[in-house]
Design an enzyme around this catalytic site. Structure first.
Site, PDB file in Angstrom:
ATOM      1  N   ARG A  56      -1.225  -8.092 -21.173  1.00 14.28           N
ATOM      2  CA  ARG A  56      -2.098  -7.766 -22.307  1.00 14.28           C
ATOM      3  C   ARG A  56      -1.525  -6.666 -23.187  1.00 14.28           C
ATOM      4  O   ARG A  56      -2.031  -6.421 -24.288  1.00 14.28           O
ATOM      5  CB  ARG A  56      -3.520  -7.455 -21.842  1.00 14.28           C
ATOM      6  CG  ARG A  56      -3.651  -6.224 -20.999  1.00 14.28           C
ATOM      7  CD  ARG A  56      -5.040  -6.092 -20.425  1.00 14.28           C
ATOM      8  NE  ARG A  56      -6.064  -5.771 -21.433  1.00 14.28           N
ATOM      9  CZ  ARG A  56      -6.138  -4.612 -22.074  1.00 14.28           C
ATOM     10  NH1 ARG A  56      -5.253  -3.661 -21.848  1.00 14.28           N
ATOM     11  NH2 ARG A  56      -7.089  -4.386 -22.961  1.00 14.28           N
ATOM     12  N   GLU A 111       1.208  -8.052   8.658  1.00 16.13           N
ATOM     13  CA  GLU A 111       0.973  -6.605   8.745  1.00 16.13           C
ATOM     14  C   GLU A 111       2.012  -5.810   7.972  1.00 16.13           C
ATOM     15  O   GLU A 111       1.911  -4.596   7.828  1.00 16.13           O
ATOM     16  CB  GLU A 111       0.924  -6.159  10.202  1.00 16.13           C
ATOM     17  CG  GLU A 111      -0.438  -6.404  10.853  1.00 16.13           C
ATOM     18  CD  GLU A 111      -0.841  -7.881  10.866  1.00 16.13           C
ATOM     19  OE1 GLU A 111      -0.025  -8.730  11.252  1.00 16.13           O
ATOM     20  OE2 GLU A 111      -1.972  -8.179  10.453  1.00 16.13           O
ATOM     21  N   PRO A 118       0.813  -1.221   0.000  1.00 13.64           N
ATOM     22  CA  PRO A 118       0.000   0.000   0.000  1.00 13.64           C
ATOM     23  C   PRO A 118       0.852   1.278   0.000  1.00 13.64           C
ATOM     24  O   PRO A 118       0.345   2.355  -0.275  1.00 13.64           O
ATOM     25  CB  PRO A 118      -0.812  -0.091   1.286  1.00 13.64           C
ATOM     26  CG  PRO A 118      -0.656  -1.479   1.796  1.00 13.64           C
ATOM     27  CD  PRO A 118       0.559  -2.064   1.174  1.00 13.64           C
ATOM     28  N   ASP A 157      -7.767   1.365 -25.620  1.00 11.03           N
ATOM     29  CA  ASP A 157      -8.260   1.201 -24.260  1.00 11.03           C
ATOM     30  C   ASP A 157      -8.484   2.520 -23.549  1.00 11.03           C
ATOM     31  O   ASP A 157      -7.747   3.472 -23.752  1.00 11.03           O
ATOM     32  CB  ASP A 157      -7.239   0.456 -23.387  1.00 11.03           C
ATOM     33  CG  ASP A 157      -7.164  -1.010 -23.722  1.00 11.03           C
ATOM     34  OD1 ASP A 157      -8.053  -1.481 -24.428  1.00 11.03           O
ATOM     35  OD2 ASP A 157      -6.205  -1.636 -23.270  1.00 11.03           O
TER      36      ASP A 157
HETATM   37  N1  4FD Z   1      -2.889  -1.454  -2.302  1.00  7.51           N
HETATM   38  C1  4FD Z   1      -1.798  -3.449  -1.456  1.00  7.51           C
HETATM   39  C2  4FD Z   1      -0.686  -4.253  -1.474  1.00  7.51           C
HETATM   40  C3  4FD Z   1      -0.462  -5.163  -0.433  1.00  7.51           C
HETATM   41  C4  4FD Z   1      -1.370  -5.221   0.614  1.00  7.51           C
HETATM   42  C5  4FD Z   1       1.126  -5.973   2.438  1.00  7.51           C
HETATM   43  C6  4FD Z   1       3.294  -4.455   3.269  1.00  7.51           C
HETATM   44  C7  4FD Z   1       0.977  -5.071   3.494  1.00  7.51           C
HETATM   45  C8  4FD Z   1      -2.665  -3.548  -0.389  1.00  7.51           C
HETATM   46  C9  4FD Z   1       3.449  -5.351   2.218  1.00  7.51           C
HETATM   47  C10 4FD Z   1       2.059  -4.319   3.903  1.00  7.51           C
HETATM   48  C11 4FD Z   1       2.344  -6.108   1.805  1.00  7.51           C
HETATM   49  C12 4FD Z   1      -2.062  -2.447  -2.531  1.00  7.51           C
HETATM   50  C13 4FD Z   1      -0.035  -6.812   1.989  1.00  7.51           C
HETATM   51  N2  4FD Z   1      -2.458  -4.425   0.596  1.00  7.51           N
HETATM   52  N3  4FD Z   1      -1.223  -6.026   1.711  1.00  7.51           N
HETATM   53  O1  4FD Z   1      -1.489  -2.575  -3.609  1.00  7.51           O
END
Ligand code: 4FD
Length: 246
Positions: free
Chosen positions: A153, A115, A88, A168
């Site tokens: 793709r 986490e 994230p 697209d």
């Molecule tokens: N929004 C995304 C990617 C992974 C995830 C995770 C650190 C949490 C959302 C590394 C913290 C991986 C995204 C796993 N959640 N969760 O792309």
């Protein structure tokens, strides 16, 4: 394009990757997706891949050791390919990022769980961090599949017709125009006359205007960066004058 995916849940990938277009691309040798279970590189007898965070607080952290061992022994010392952590906290994925990644012959994708991951993975192993959007998931596996799908793709031959991805939404910087197929009338709702007229110049003009109209109404933020012709700008100006905002 070669994808090496590092994950604690390799079993979630095949059901999607074996369906339809991606499977055909794999059979044709256009993409190769190799799944690696990080747990196979855990050094202790219970194959532990997570541990408590230093400093306390809730949750578990993905250990550095198994991830480094998995990636380094799979890629070798001089692969030089991007090593992408799906997180994230990464830069936000887009059509532009997909196109940039599609230019590489090989990508390594690291899927975190728990986490979070030990910061040393970010600092010393990963070369790029990507997020598919501002929300949190239980793991990086779905983001990795989304990245593989969007990148694959774009590769020549993966979609049926040549230039398949060119129109697209987002490739043009605009949303796509409305599509219709048979029948010409469904429950009294007709296909726009222009599309059955056979007049290709008129059809092209209609589609472009529909793209502009849609983008203005739904995603006006995209217009700032879209390549717009003189004609496009005139049309948008006319729209603004006939129905200011709304
Ligand atoms: N929004 C995304 C990617 C992974 C995830 C995770 C650190 C949490 C959302 C590394 C913290 C991986 C995204 C796993 N959640 N969760 O792309």
């Amino acid at each position: 394009m070669e994808f090496d995916v590092f994950t604690l849940l390799p079993e979630v990938f095949p059901p999607y990757l074996e369906s339809s277009i991606l499977q055909r691309a794999r059979e044709r040798g256009l993409i190769d997706i190799r799944l690696h279970n990080i747990r196979d590189w855990a050094s202790d007898k219970h194959h532990v891949t997570d541990d408590e965070p230093y400093g306390g607080g809730g949750g578990m952290v993905m250990k550095a050791g198994p991830v480094f061992a998995a990636v380094e022994s799979t890629l070798g010392p001089e692969a030089g390919c991007p090593v992408i952590l799906l997180t994230p906290q990464g830069r936000v994925f887009s059509q532009k990022v997909a196109a940039e990644l599609a230019a590489h012959p090989r990508l390594a994708l690291v899927c975190g769980r728990y986490e979070g991951v030990d910061e040393r993975i970010r600092e010393h192993l990963v070369t790029d961090e990507i997020s598919i959007g501002d929300y949190v998931l239980t793991g990086g596996e779905l983001p990795a599949m989304i990245l593989i799908d969007a990148v694959s793709r774009l590769l020549p031959g993966v979609l049926g017709d040549p230039g398949g991805a060119a129109d697209d939404s987002h490739a043009t910087g605009l949303l796509e125009y409305p599509h219709y197929t048979r029948p010409p009338e469904f429950r009294g709702w007709k296909v726009p006359d222009v599309l059955v007229s056979g007049n290709h110049a008129k059809i092209e003009k209609w589609r472009r205007e529909q793209s502009l109209l849609r983008t203005l109404k739904r995603r006006p933020d995209l217009l700032a960066n879209a390549p717009l012709s003189e004609k496009d700008q005139k049309y948008l100006k006319k729209l603004n004058e006939s129905e200011p905002t709304s």
